[in-house]
Write a protein that holds these residues in place. Sequence first.
Motif, PDB file in Angstrom:
ATOM      1  N   GLU A  97       0.816  -1.217   0.000  1.00 28.13           N
ATOM      2  CA  GLU A  97       0.000   0.000   0.000  1.00 28.13           C
ATOM      3  C   GLU A  97       0.855   1.275   0.000  1.00 28.13           C
ATOM      4  O   GLU A  97       0.318   2.378   0.082  1.00 28.13           O
TER       5      GLU A  97
ATOM      6  N   ILE B 114       2.077   3.427  -1.999  1.00 26.68           N
ATOM      7  CA  ILE B 114       1.946   3.727  -3.428  1.00 26.68           C
ATOM      8  C   ILE B 114       3.007   4.718  -3.922  1.00 26.68           C
ATOM      9  O   ILE B 114       3.586   4.532  -4.987  1.00 26.68           O
TER      10      ILE B 114
ATOM     11  N   VAL C  19      -0.729  -5.997 -10.310  1.00 21.83           N
ATOM     12  CA  VAL C  19      -1.069  -5.939  -8.883  1.00 21.83           C
ATOM     13  C   VAL C  19      -1.712  -7.260  -8.469  1.00 21.83           C
ATOM     14  O   VAL C  19      -2.660  -7.719  -9.105  1.00 21.83           O
TER      15      VAL C  19
ATOM     16  N   PRO D  27      -4.324  -2.555  -2.498  1.00 18.63           N
ATOM     17  CA  PRO D  27      -3.813  -1.388  -3.241  1.00 18.63           C
ATOM     18  C   PRO D  27      -4.736  -0.959  -4.380  1.00 18.63           C
ATOM     19  O   PRO D  27      -4.798   0.237  -4.698  1.00 18.63           O
TER      20      PRO D  27
ATOM     21  N   ILE E  51      -4.285   2.436  -6.632  1.00 17.12           N
ATOM     22  CA  ILE E  51      -2.903   2.357  -7.158  1.00 17.12           C
ATOM     23  C   ILE E  51      -2.860   2.527  -8.681  1.00 17.12           C
ATOM     24  O   ILE E  51      -1.942   3.139  -9.217  1.00 17.12           O
TER      25      ILE E  51
ATOM     26  N   TYR F 108      -3.082   6.128  -9.770  1.00 19.73           N
ATOM     27  CA  TYR F 108      -1.867   6.837  -9.408  1.00 19.73           C
ATOM     28  C   TYR F 108      -0.712   6.500 -10.356  1.00 19.73           C
ATOM     29  O   TYR F 108       0.016   7.376 -10.797  1.00 19.73           O
TER      30      TYR F 108
ATOM     31  N   LYS G 221      -9.640   2.831  -9.102  1.00 19.70           N
ATOM     32  CA  LYS G 221     -10.286   2.882  -7.786  1.00 19.70           C
ATOM     33  C   LYS G 221     -11.811   2.761  -7.936  1.00 19.70           C
ATOM     34  O   LYS G 221     -12.457   2.002  -7.211  1.00 19.70           O
TER      35      LYS G 221
END
Length: 427
Positions: free
Chosen positions: A51, A53, A70, A75, A80, A83, A96
């Motif tokens: 986590e 990030i 991933v 995350p 993530i 980002y 997300k």
Amino acid sequence: MKVLIIGSGGREHAMAWQCAKFDSVEKVFVAPGNAGTALEKKLINIDIGVEAIDELVEFAKNKKIDLTIVGPEAPLVIGIVDYFQANGLTIFGPTKAASQLEGSKSFCKDFLSRNKIPTATYKIFDKSAPAIEYIKNQSLPIVIKTDGLAAGKGVIIANTQKQAIKAINDMLEENYFGVAGNKIVIEEFLVGEELSFIAMVDENNVLPMATSQDHKARDNNDKGPNTGGMGAYSPVTSVNNEILQNIMNTIIYPTVDKMKEQGMTYTGFLYAGLMINNKGKAKVLEYNCRLGDPETQPILLRLKSNLANLCLLAANNKLNDANIKWDDRAALGVVLAADGYPGDYKKDQQITLPDDTENTKIFHAGTKLVNNKILSNGGRVLCATALGKDVKSAKDNAYKLVNKIDWQGCYYRDDIGFKAIKPNTED
Ligand code: AMP
Ligand code: GLY
């Protein structure tokens, strides 16, 4: 290419090992990894949590990582993918917004019901009194779930009203699951055969992967408490092409289409936990926004194509160019857990392992390497995985492998695959 895998479980060991098999993959970094990934050729563990990030983005930029994949949901649910993408990095997974399919059971259930995708009937509560009132008029067993992530422990199947009331109170009053249990879903109990159905999804294409079945209960015959998964096999041959087509048409395509239509385009592995009734009709038990653990271990033992290439194609919305190839044989993985799991258990026990062969592979999960010794470091510790001409022979090979593992204090089921094996073909 240089690949970064995020996670430290058996799933991530399998992902990293599979990518590293191919010459086009120069190095695979695993954050943070385990003893298995530490010992593997071309794999390098890096000491960054799943986590963290900012640190992961920095690392990916500095090392010029070509592709990040991933493993776990945490995350993904905190964003993530958004980002990494905002930093110009190539990553395969859902955003997300799209990860809410796993991150919030109430989001998932409302999405399914709004879009008429088959699932168990349900109601959502954030207060215990109306929830208790509601279950009084429902038939038993009944299923009570925390809204948020609870590491596979937030699902209670209550066989009596007393158990249901206790689960409701544990979640909404006692804060037993923290904020994850501030809201709950109460749903109808479904009967049938469970199937893990995983597809790779990009903005324009859906590519189904091989089918698999997990064993969530700790003990033989699906008894005992729920765990993260005690073993899995692939493929599930009782699920014929007609059923699979039906799953695609009534569940997977509508999910992907409606997520896109509603502004939450889904990309990444989409894992549907399904219940299939005796008429071959499937309903969604849950969605996960990632590969399953331990399903990934047998699935990737069967995958002949390069996972990194597939994920890179997907990250560039070119899954239609993919030519995915599977080993026709079956694969089966037996999870070796620390005695006591999913409750309290010991760590730091020494483990000695046999060498891998062409048809067998021991994937590590909760292990660490100290002075070149493998020590247990978690609840689910290893997954002994083997190929065989069918599930029965994969099972025999996997348990032969288990017998070669020297670890005092391990616990495992000895009936993984039992639903796929007809009693008269058992020894
Ligand atoms: P979930 O995390 O929602 O997949 O739930 C974990 C496990 O609980 C599933 O794999 C099923 O074995 C069981 N389960 C969840 N929901 C239901 C349901 N509505 N009916 C029957 N079993 C369920
Ligand atoms: N094996 C179940 C999961 O990965 O959620």
